[in-house]
Design a protein around this motif. Sequence first.
Motif, PDB file in Angstrom:
ATOM      1  N   UNK A 144       0.833  -1.210   0.000  1.00  0.00           N
ATOM      2  CA  UNK A 144       0.000   0.000   0.000  1.00  0.00           C
ATOM      3  C   UNK A 144       0.864   1.255   0.000  1.00  0.00           C
ATOM      4  N   UNK A 145       0.676   2.107  -0.994  1.00  0.00           N
ATOM      5  CA  UNK A 145       1.405   3.381  -1.071  1.00  0.00           C
ATOM      6  C   UNK A 145       0.647   4.416  -0.246  1.00  0.00           C
ATOM      7  N   UNK A 146       0.992   4.484   1.026  1.00  0.00           N
ATOM      8  CA  UNK A 146       0.191   5.254   1.960  1.00  0.00           C
ATOM      9  C   UNK A 146       0.722   6.616   2.347  1.00  0.00           C
ATOM     10  N   UNK A 147       1.951   6.924   1.954  1.00  0.00           N
ATOM     11  CA  UNK A 147       2.551   8.209   2.352  1.00  0.00           C
ATOM     12  C   UNK A 147       2.738   9.082   1.123  1.00  0.00           C
ATOM     13  N   UNK A 148       2.305  10.341   1.224  1.00  0.00           N
ATOM     14  CA  UNK A 148       2.403  11.289   0.115  1.00  0.00           C
ATOM     15  C   UNK A 148       3.494  12.321   0.445  1.00  0.00           C
TER      16      UNK A 148
END
Length: 321
Positions: free
Chosen positions: A202-206
């Motif tokens: 999951x790509x959860x950090x922007x």
Amino acid sequence: MPKFSIIVPVYNVEEYISDCLDSICKQSYTDFEVIVVNDGSPDHSDYFIKEFEKKDRRIRSFKKRNGGLSSARNYGVTKARGEYLLFVDSDDTIEPHLLRELNKVIEKNDSIDVIRFGIKEINQYTKKTTDLENAVFDVCSGEEGFLKLIQYPLVEPAWSYAYRKEFFTKHQFKYAEGKLHEDYGLTPYLLLKAHTIVSIPYHGYRYLIRENSIMTSPSEENLVKRMNDCLYHFDQLQSWINKDKQVSESTKKVYRSFIANILLEKAMIVPKSYVDFYIQELKKRHIGNYLLSNTWKRFLKKMMVTHFLKTYIYKVARKIR
């Protein structure tokens, strides 16, 4: 006791702090607290913090004298009550289901020390969003996880992991106060010390790439400090691993090569008037000795750095300012 404590250091981010806190408060998983540390910010950041604090009881804000990012993070850890810690920089945001995805992993194994998640890189000006490549793997040892993660970008940032608080405090991990590149100065060793680590897709950090941040300031004073702080961190990382009898010798070699390569890459931030000084500092540390030579490409690099360091720094690190 909340499941997660999200620590947000704040300094001169009045343009960004509302988006940051809003992204946290809108998490689909709700068992968390937010520790906002106002690190003596002289702008109007505190006004926005207080507005969010009024609306959401999960937010707890603290004000302290300015001490830098590391000081604010360390302070936040002392106030955290959650089982797991996350760090979110106040000009960044997180995806709405990050905590939910982390909790799924924890429900299967609540003794995992470190959970890695994916990163989205956001360019403030082009608005382009890029999902960075990330190692994805099941539960393994810290050593195994470290060896997998270093094949991908942005290994060092503190904000790309969730940490079991008991693990973090047991080892008395702290970010070096008064130093820049503080993540480089801790994360590589912290990963090795984890008993268990897992990495989720999951790509959860922007992560927002913007101008006028501490790490993008072009002033010579800032660049010189960054240079000296990187040298300090390298020495500290070496000191820790030299004393550690639990990490295998084969992993130590990879670790030393990893931190040495980062130090070589940092030549790109060195002002031109300090390049010769930096080269001498690298020579003092016999930087080439730490590089791996287990492939033809690595062997050539090791030979170049060991015997022609000045040429390497000037010709290979072409982005020297």
